[in-house]
Design a protein around this motif. Structure first.
Motif, PDB file in Angstrom:
ATOM      1  N   MET A 169       0.825  -1.205   0.000  1.00 17.34           N
ATOM      2  CA  MET A 169       0.000   0.000   0.000  1.00 17.34           C
ATOM      3  C   MET A 169       0.863   1.261   0.000  1.00 17.34           C
ATOM      4  O   MET A 169       0.529   2.256  -0.648  1.00 17.34           O
ATOM      5  CB  MET A 169      -0.926   0.006   1.207  1.00 17.34           C
ATOM      6  N   GLY A 170       1.998   1.222   0.707  1.00 15.43           N
ATOM      7  CA  GLY A 170       2.896   2.374   0.711  1.00 15.43           C
ATOM      8  C   GLY A 170       3.494   2.631  -0.658  1.00 15.43           C
ATOM      9  O   GLY A 170       3.567   3.781  -1.118  1.00 15.43           O
TER      10      GLY A 170
ATOM     11  N   VAL B 280      -4.466 -11.392  -1.878  1.00 17.69           N
ATOM     12  CA  VAL B 280      -5.748 -11.802  -2.456  1.00 17.69           C
ATOM     13  C   VAL B 280      -6.694 -12.317  -1.381  1.00 17.69           C
ATOM     14  O   VAL B 280      -7.921 -12.210  -1.513  1.00 17.69           O
ATOM     15  CB  VAL B 280      -5.507 -12.871  -3.550  1.00 17.69           C
ATOM     16  N   ARG B 281      -6.158 -12.846  -0.295  1.00 21.46           N
ATOM     17  CA  ARG B 281      -7.005 -13.389   0.768  1.00 21.46           C
ATOM     18  C   ARG B 281      -7.674 -12.290   1.592  1.00 21.46           C
ATOM     19  O   ARG B 281      -8.544 -12.576   2.402  1.00 21.46           O
ATOM     20  CB  ARG B 281      -6.169 -14.291   1.690  1.00 21.46           C
ATOM     21  N   ASP B 282      -7.253 -11.045   1.400  1.00 18.31           N
ATOM     22  CA  ASP B 282      -7.834  -9.923   2.138  1.00 18.31           C
ATOM     23  C   ASP B 282      -9.077  -9.421   1.391  1.00 18.31           C
ATOM     24  O   ASP B 282      -8.974  -8.861   0.305  1.00 18.31           O
ATOM     25  CB  ASP B 282      -6.804  -8.798   2.267  1.00 18.31           C
ATOM     26  N   ARG B 283     -10.245  -9.616   1.975  1.00 19.16           N
ATOM     27  CA  ARG B 283     -11.497  -9.239   1.329  1.00 19.16           C
ATOM     28  C   ARG B 283     -11.629  -7.722   1.175  1.00 19.16           C
ATOM     29  O   ARG B 283     -12.428  -7.252   0.363  1.00 19.16           O
ATOM     30  CB  ARG B 283     -12.682  -9.787   2.135  1.00 19.16           C
ATOM     31  N   GLU B 284     -10.867  -6.959   1.938  1.00 16.24           N
ATOM     32  CA  GLU B 284     -10.940  -5.495   1.875  1.00 16.24           C
ATOM     33  C   GLU B 284      -9.923  -4.904   0.904  1.00 16.24           C
ATOM     34  O   GLU B 284      -9.825  -3.676   0.784  1.00 16.24           O
ATOM     35  CB  GLU B 284     -10.712  -4.907   3.268  1.00 16.24           C
ATOM     36  N   LEU B 285      -9.179  -5.747   0.197  1.00 13.75           N
ATOM     37  CA  LEU B 285      -8.101  -5.254  -0.661  1.00 13.75           C
ATOM     38  C   LEU B 285      -8.606  -4.258  -1.694  1.00 13.75           C
ATOM     39  O   LEU B 285      -8.027  -3.177  -1.871  1.00 13.75           O
ATOM     40  CB  LEU B 285      -7.409  -6.435  -1.352  1.00 13.75           C
ATOM     41  N   GLY B 286      -9.677  -4.600  -2.396  1.00  6.44           N
ATOM     42  CA  GLY B 286     -10.188  -3.732  -3.454  1.00  6.44           C
ATOM     43  C   GLY B 286     -10.560  -2.356  -2.937  1.00  6.44           C
ATOM     44  O   GLY B 286     -10.191  -1.324  -3.527  1.00  6.44           O
TER      45      GLY B 286
ATOM     46  N   VAL C 158      -6.701   4.517  -1.920  1.00  3.14           N
ATOM     47  CA  VAL C 158      -5.402   5.073  -2.308  1.00  3.14           C
ATOM     48  C   VAL C 158      -5.550   5.893  -3.596  1.00  3.14           C
ATOM     49  O   VAL C 158      -5.014   7.007  -3.709  1.00  3.14           O
ATOM     50  CB  VAL C 158      -4.367   3.948  -2.502  1.00  3.14           C
ATOM     51  N   LEU C 159      -6.282   5.362  -4.567  1.00  5.75           N
ATOM     52  CA  LEU C 159      -6.504   6.082  -5.824  1.00  5.75           C
ATOM     53  C   LEU C 159      -7.207   7.415  -5.578  1.00  5.75           C
ATOM     54  O   LEU C 159      -6.857   8.448  -6.178  1.00  5.75           O
ATOM     55  CB  LEU C 159      -7.335   5.227  -6.779  1.00  5.75           C
ATOM     56  N   GLU C 160      -8.181   7.408  -4.690  1.00  5.37           N
ATOM     57  CA  GLU C 160      -8.919   8.641  -4.405  1.00  5.37           C
ATOM     58  C   GLU C 160      -8.027   9.687  -3.751  1.00  5.37           C
ATOM     59  O   GLU C 160      -8.074  10.871  -4.108  1.00  5.37           O
ATOM     60  CB  GLU C 160     -10.116   8.319  -3.507  1.00  5.37           C
ATOM     61  N   ARG C 161      -7.191   9.255  -2.815  1.00  5.17           N
ATOM     62  CA  ARG C 161      -6.294  10.209  -2.161  1.00  5.17           C
ATOM     63  C   ARG C 161      -5.294  10.809  -3.141  1.00  5.17           C
ATOM     64  O   ARG C 161      -4.920  11.973  -3.025  1.00  5.17           O
ATOM     65  CB  ARG C 161      -5.555   9.529  -1.004  1.00  5.17           C
ATOM     66  N   ALA C 162      -4.828   9.971  -4.098  1.00  6.30           N
ATOM     67  CA  ALA C 162      -3.837  10.449  -5.066  1.00  6.30           C
ATOM     68  C   ALA C 162      -4.469  11.203  -6.234  1.00  6.30           C
ATOM     69  O   ALA C 162      -3.750  11.845  -7.012  1.00  6.30           O
ATOM     70  CB  ALA C 162      -3.018   9.269  -5.591  1.00  6.30           C
ATOM     71  N   GLY C 163      -5.801  11.118  -6.375  1.00  4.99           N
ATOM     72  CA  GLY C 163      -6.463  11.790  -7.488  1.00  4.99           C
ATOM     73  C   GLY C 163      -6.222  11.111  -8.826  1.00  4.99           C
ATOM     74  O   GLY C 163      -6.197  11.777  -9.869  1.00  4.99           O
TER      75      GLY C 163
ATOM     76  N   VAL D 282     -13.680 -12.011  -5.067  1.00  2.00           N
ATOM     77  CA  VAL D 282     -14.261 -11.195  -3.993  1.00  2.00           C
ATOM     78  C   VAL D 282     -13.383  -9.977  -3.704  1.00  2.00           C
ATOM     79  O   VAL D 282     -13.874  -8.851  -3.578  1.00  2.00           O
ATOM     80  CB  VAL D 282     -14.445 -12.040  -2.720  1.00  2.00           C
ATOM     81  N   ALA D 283     -12.056 -10.209  -3.593  1.00  2.00           N
ATOM     82  CA  ALA D 283     -11.152  -9.125  -3.219  1.00  2.00           C
ATOM     83  C   ALA D 283     -11.082  -8.035  -4.283  1.00  2.00           C
ATOM     84  O   ALA D 283     -10.979  -6.846  -3.958  1.00  2.00           O
ATOM     85  CB  ALA D 283      -9.754  -9.687  -2.946  1.00  2.00           C
ATOM     86  N   LEU D 284     -11.139  -8.434  -5.555  1.00  2.00           N
ATOM     87  CA  LEU D 284     -10.951  -7.472  -6.639  1.00  2.00           C
ATOM     88  C   LEU D 284     -12.248  -6.994  -7.266  1.00  2.00           C
ATOM     89  O   LEU D 284     -12.219  -6.161  -8.174  1.00  2.00           O
ATOM     90  CB  LEU D 284     -10.044  -8.074  -7.715  1.00  2.00           C
TER      91      LEU D 284
END
Length: 510
Positions: free
Chosen positions: A328-329, A356-362, A368-373, A397-399
């Motif tokens: 993420m960084g 991929v196992r993180d359901r909140e990944l997407g 991150v995209l929103e913060r970076a514009g 599910v994740a994506l």
């Protein structure tokens, strides 16, 4: 308990009052004896004897009842103490000895060296696939699998061997006085064979394997804790293959593990100090030669100023749970840089199996995209073929939020033999990236035919076709003729500033 004590006290009080009444009666008889006739004295004596007999019998009955109550209380306390000892030394689920009992037995074994030519062996086991069973079928089914595992282990070892459950899906065997490593190998093979048949629970069958790490006393260690630690080191190596296997401890393993721990600590410090940065791998359009995108790659320069290769620290980040924060960084840095590029230049980044196992990944990537514009349609997520095969549902599910927002998905390492048309159709792939090793060996007829076939398959599916490992103009021409539209070179990565120069049409200064 309060009522029982009160009734007992009342009984004692009633007994005392009865004794006092009897004594008062006897005193009265003695005091009035001179005024009584002989007949009256006989009657009084008979009454005194009768009352004395009744009193003695009553006290005897009371004493017998108290004796029985005390015996029952002692029996209850003995049973409670025995149960407490069992709970302290026994695993309640499987009935096996627990960690406490095992550690005491291991300490005794370490204090009693084996005969010449023999060894004590510690076999540390960890089940393969147990977490998936728990997640998919629930903890009740997982408990059944653990019970069956305990039974199979008991059947595989000798009668005098100790099998214990340390916790979770971790078991251990203490085998004393084995005739050298050959006998230990035979025991380990029997344990591995015990898991060849699937475990049946109700209407389902579950494939369960085991990784086994082995340490020998006194060959590898001279005390119990060190033997268990070294068996754990060997287990780490045995689990690397993700199948049933056993591995003996070796000093080289210990050295490598300590180096890995040092690398993990250094990686944590580098992340805290912000020394993990985004570098970029350019992708060019083979028809025009223009840079059309960049793949973001994490880069780490250590305290001595040396670059640490991603293939060295990314596996450590995955195993230690640091990969999500690291990715993420890097993505945040890359998105801020990409926001300043022309609108037709894309950004791509790998998604690793653990992520991929993180359901909140997407949703986290979209944040991150929103913060970076950065427009989500300019981001491309690359996912390896084997991830889709083994984690198709989790990946979908994740994506899913990314697909809905317009983020495209590329199938990385295409042609390595894992995926099929079903998986590609189910996941709705937008691009395929032909594996580097096929491009690098295009001079061989077989590899060239493979590249052409894969490019034709991608075109037939209506998806973009890219390739990795472009070495020069000749390779570019061959790839373009084969039907590949984009390619990434085999050259070094570029920094944020160099990427900005490339999209502006100015060669990066190296």
């Amino acid at each position: 308990m309060r009522h029982r004590v009160s009734i007992r006290d009342l009984g004692i009080l009633a007994g005392l009052l009865t004794v006092l009444a009897y004594l008062a009666f006897e005193i009265e008889i003695i005091a009035t004896e001179d005024t009584m006739s002989s007949a009256q004295r006989g009657i009084a004596l008979n009454e005194s004897l009768l009352l004395g007999t009744v009193l003695v019998l009553g006290l005897l009955v009371f004493a017998i009842r108290r004796y029985r109550e005390l015996r029952r209380e002692i029996a209850r306390r003995t049973a409670a103490e025995r149960r407490a000892r069992e709970l302290a030394y026994q695993d309640p689920l499987t009935g096996l000895p627990n960690r406490r009992q095992f550690e005491e037995a291991l300490a005794c074994a370490a204090a009693s060296p084996p005969d010449v030519g023999r060894v004590h062996a510690v076999l540390l086991l960890d089940l393969n696939g147990f977490k998936q069973i728990n997640d998919a079928h629930g903890h009740a089914i997982g408990d059944e699998v653990l019970i069956v595992t305990a039974q199979r282990l008991l059947a595989a070892v000798r009668d005098q061997d100790l099998v214990a459950r340390l916790g979770g899906d971790e078991f251990v065997v203490l085998a004393r006085h084995l005739l050298g490593p050959q006998a230990v190998t035979g025991l380990a093979l029997r344990v591995v064979q015990a898991f060849e048949q699937p475990v049946s629970t109700g209407s389902a069958q579950h494939r369960v394997g085991a990784g086994i790490g082995i340490a020998l006393l006194p060959t590898d260690a001279h005390d119990g804790p060190e033997a268990l630690r070294r068996a754990d080191v060997a287990l780490y190596r045995a689990k690397a293959g993700r199948r049933s296997a056993f591995c003996f401890f070796e000093e080289e393993m210990d050295r490598l593990l300590r180096e890995r721990e040092q690398l993990e600590r250094a990686l944590q410090q580098a992340m805290a100090e912000g020394r993990i940065e985004a570098r970029f791998h350019p992708a060019i359009d083979l028809a025009s030669g223009r840079v059309v995108g960049f793949e973001a790659v994490p880069a780490w320069r250590d305290a001595q100023g040396e670059d640490v290769p991603p293939e060295r620290f990314l596996p450590v980040a995955e195993d230690s749970g640091l990969i999500h924060a690291l990715s993420m960084g890097v993505l945040e840095q890359a998105c801020r840089a990409a926001a300043g590029w022309p609108a037709d230049v894309t950004l791509s980044m790998d998604v690793l199996p653990v992520q991929v196992r993180d359901r909140e990944l997407g949703r986290q990537i979209l944040a991150v995209l929103e913060r970076a514009g950065l427009d989500p349609r300019r981001l491309e997520i690359e996912i390896a073929e084997n991830v889709i095969v083994h984690n198709l549902d989790a990946a979908k599910v994740a994506l899913a939020p990314l697909r809905e927002a317009g983020v495209s998905v590329a199938l990385d390492n295409f042609g390595t033999g894992y995926s099929n048309l079903y998986h590609m159709r189910e996941f709705r792939i937008d691009k395929v990236k032909i594996a580097r090793r096929l491009v690098e060996t295009m001079g061989q007829d077989e590899s060239e035919r493979m590249v052409r076939a894969l490019a034709g398959l991608g075109q037939g599916l209506g998806v973009a076709v890219s390739a990795e490992g472009l070495a020069g103009r000749a390779d570019g021409d061959a790839l373009r003729e084969a039907g590949v539209q984009e390619a990434q070179g085999a050259d070094a990565l570029v920094t944020v500033a160099e990427a900005a120069r490339l999209v502006a049409g100015v060669p990066a200064v190296r």
